[in-house]
Write a protein that holds these residues in place. Structure first.
Motif, PDB file in Angstrom:
ATOM      1  N   THR A  92       0.830  -1.634   0.395  1.00  0.00           N
ATOM      2  CA  THR A  92       0.092  -0.250  -0.307  1.00  0.00           C
ATOM      3  C   THR A  92       0.516   0.861  -0.206  1.00  0.00           C
ATOM      4  O   THR A  92       0.384   2.263  -0.349  1.00  0.00           O
ATOM      5  CB  THR A  92      -0.648   0.019   0.934  1.00  0.00           C
ATOM      6  OG1 THR A  92      -1.563  -1.508   1.171  1.00  0.00           O
ATOM      7  CG2 THR A  92      -2.162   0.934   1.271  1.00  0.00           C
ATOM      8  N   VAL A  93       2.738   1.871   0.508  1.00  0.00           N
ATOM      9  CA  VAL A  93       2.848   2.167   1.144  1.00  0.00           C
ATOM     10  C   VAL A  93       3.486   2.756  -0.784  1.00  0.00           C
ATOM     11  O   VAL A  93       3.475   3.632  -1.448  1.00  0.00           O
ATOM     12  CB  VAL A  93       3.858   2.073   1.392  1.00  0.00           C
ATOM     13  CG1 VAL A  93       4.940   2.665   0.625  1.00  0.00           C
ATOM     14  CG2 VAL A  93       3.364   1.996   3.141  1.00  0.00           C
ATOM     15  N   HIS A  94       3.502   1.444  -1.843  1.00  0.00           N
ATOM     16  CA  HIS A  94       4.063   1.691  -2.725  1.00  0.00           C
ATOM     17  C   HIS A  94       2.813   2.134  -3.873  1.00  0.00           C
ATOM     18  O   HIS A  94       3.381   3.408  -4.453  1.00  0.00           O
ATOM     19  CB  HIS A  94       4.725   0.199  -3.449  1.00  0.00           C
ATOM     20  CG  HIS A  94       5.732   0.232  -4.831  1.00  0.00           C
ATOM     21  ND1 HIS A  94       4.471   0.560  -5.811  1.00  0.00           N
ATOM     22  CD2 HIS A  94       6.888   0.970  -4.826  1.00  0.00           C
ATOM     23  CE1 HIS A  94       6.018   0.922  -6.925  1.00  0.00           C
ATOM     24  NE2 HIS A  94       6.809   0.790  -5.769  1.00  0.00           N
ATOM     25  N   MET A  95       2.266   2.018  -3.048  1.00  0.00           N
ATOM     26  CA  MET A  95       0.943   2.431  -3.879  1.00  0.00           C
ATOM     27  C   MET A  95       0.222   4.089  -4.058  1.00  0.00           C
ATOM     28  O   MET A  95       0.445   4.450  -4.664  1.00  0.00           O
ATOM     29  CB  MET A  95      -0.286   1.914  -4.097  1.00  0.00           C
ATOM     30  CG  MET A  95      -0.300   0.088  -4.495  1.00  0.00           C
ATOM     31  SD  MET A  95      -1.738  -0.798  -5.106  1.00  0.00           S
ATOM     32  CE  MET A  95      -2.437  -1.076  -3.252  1.00  0.00           C
ATOM     33  N   LEU A  96       0.045   4.272  -2.648  1.00  0.00           N
ATOM     34  CA  LEU A  96       0.043   5.539  -2.439  1.00  0.00           C
ATOM     35  C   LEU A  96       0.986   6.509  -2.838  1.00  0.00           C
ATOM     36  O   LEU A  96       1.228   7.944  -3.273  1.00  0.00           O
ATOM     37  CB  LEU A  96       0.021   5.548  -0.870  1.00  0.00           C
ATOM     38  CG  LEU A  96      -0.597   7.042  -0.069  1.00  0.00           C
ATOM     39  CD1 LEU A  96      -1.299   7.450  -0.666  1.00  0.00           C
ATOM     40  CD2 LEU A  96      -0.183   6.820   1.325  1.00  0.00           C
ATOM     41  N   PHE A  97       2.290   6.291  -2.722  1.00  0.00           N
ATOM     42  CA  PHE A  97       3.565   6.714  -3.021  1.00  0.00           C
ATOM     43  C   PHE A  97       3.808   6.744  -4.272  1.00  0.00           C
ATOM     44  O   PHE A  97       3.457   8.082  -4.780  1.00  0.00           O
ATOM     45  CB  PHE A  97       5.001   6.044  -3.013  1.00  0.00           C
ATOM     46  CG  PHE A  97       6.072   6.957  -3.198  1.00  0.00           C
ATOM     47  CD1 PHE A  97       7.252   7.504  -2.285  1.00  0.00           C
ATOM     48  CD2 PHE A  97       6.515   6.753  -4.386  1.00  0.00           C
ATOM     49  CE1 PHE A  97       7.985   8.480  -2.921  1.00  0.00           C
ATOM     50  CE2 PHE A  97       7.780   7.317  -5.107  1.00  0.00           C
ATOM     51  CZ  PHE A  97       8.435   8.192  -4.067  1.00  0.00           C
ATOM     52  N   GLN A  98       3.046   6.296  -5.376  1.00  0.00           N
ATOM     53  CA  GLN A  98       2.880   6.368  -6.806  1.00  0.00           C
ATOM     54  C   GLN A  98       1.980   7.653  -7.671  1.00  0.00           C
ATOM     55  O   GLN A  98       2.336   8.453  -8.090  1.00  0.00           O
ATOM     56  CB  GLN A  98       2.754   5.239  -7.464  1.00  0.00           C
ATOM     57  CG  GLN A  98       3.853   3.997  -8.162  1.00  0.00           C
ATOM     58  CD  GLN A  98       3.400   3.026  -8.417  1.00  0.00           C
ATOM     59  OE1 GLN A  98       2.276   2.420  -8.058  1.00  0.00           O
ATOM     60  NE2 GLN A  98       4.142   2.773  -9.748  1.00  0.00           N
TER      61      GLN A  98
END
Length: 297
Positions: free
Chosen positions: A212-218
């Motif tokens: 989820t961190v990666h998706m939000l970062f993107q």
């Protein structure tokens, strides 16, 4: 030689830490929001514990916004800025440095055309223990950049020279990348840890959380329009690891029943997304989730 007069506006964690360090070199006035806090500091002084240990009795503590000093550091949270900006707008020209999380205050700074304006970020770890005591949890820097072109750096250069060894104040040329980088980190770490009620490190040690961190970062990256995606993502992960045992400020605010800074962090991103005609479903979900949790506090 006459000492530079500096005003620190705000008696929160950053304001107390700044006052403690700057008072060693300059004539510093701390402006608190309440007379109660001013009285406590007058009677007991300011105490810093943690990685740095200091105890001092500052001479000038005020709750009335007189702001006579030639340099002002504004350290209050963004939801307390409105009244302060009204007062700053009335002042004669001077140097003012804004140290806030988020970026929603940027749109309001155009009101202060007569001043030399700088904006910056605080990289120190610091927690407010009580009205006159802070815990310095991690050494860092204060990094500032000019908000307008052709600003005079001389006063900030003087501050930087005096504090460089123990409390570095660094100057950069461009404000947007400086603030956007800090916003990117805050916009990922704060709402996710606040919603899941976890410490920062769990965002990278729990594989489901890290997804989820990666998706939000993107999603946020696309709105802020920055470069060097991989470099900044690794920076985010490094911050999570470095502060693994820390609770984010947003999580602490919810635990203590306080208003969070979600409007200045995610609210700014939502406004940019609207102006760019882009959908940001994760950011929207997190914004309304945190607002809902605020109402339950």
């Amino acid at each position: 030689m006459r000492k530079l007069k500096i005003g620190v506006i705000g008696g929160g964690a950053v304001g107390l830490l700044l006052t403690a360090f700057l008072s060693e070199h300059f004539n510093v006035t701390l402006y608190t929001r309440t007379e109660q806090q001013a009285d406590i500091i007058r009677e007991n002084g300011i105490k810093v514990t943690g990685v740095t240990k200091k105890s001092l009795n500052p001479q000038l503590i005020k709750s009335i916004p007189q702001y006579h000093e030639e340099v002002l550091f504004v350290t209050v949270k963004q939801y307390h800025l409105t009244n302060i900006l009204d007062e700053l707008e009335k002042l004669s020209a001077r140097t003012i440095i804004f140290l806030q999380n988020g970026m929603s205050h940027i749109e309001q700074l155009s009101r202060l055309k007569q001043h030399q304006l700088f904006v910056g970020v605080v990289e120190h770890g610091v927690l407010k223990k009580c009205e006159n005591e802070v815990i310095h949890t991690g050494e860092g820097r204060i990094v500032v950049a000019p908000f307008q072109p052709n600003n005079d750096y001389s006063i900030l250069a003087t501050i930087s020279e005096k504090t460089n060894r123990e409390f570095p104040v660094l100057l950069e040329e461009e404000w947007y990348p400086l603030l956007a980088k800090k916003l990117l980190v805050n916009a990922v770490i704060n709402p996710l840890t606040a919603l899941w009620k976890v410490k920062n490190g769990q965002l990278v040690t729990n594989p489901s959380f890290q997804n989820t961190v990666h998706m939000l970062f993107q999603e946020i990256w696309g709105i802020l329009e920055l470069d060097h995606f991989d470099e900044y993502y690794e920076y985010l992960l490094a911050i999570c690891e470095k502060t693994a045992e820390n609770e984010s400020s947003m999580l602490r605010d919810l635990k203590h029943g306080n208003i969070t800074e979600v409007d200045s962090i995610l609210g700014y991103i939502l406004n940019r997304a609207t102006s760019q005609n882009k959908d940001v479903p994760l950011t929207t979900f997190l914004f309304h989730s945190i607002k809902g949790l605020e109402r339950n506090c």
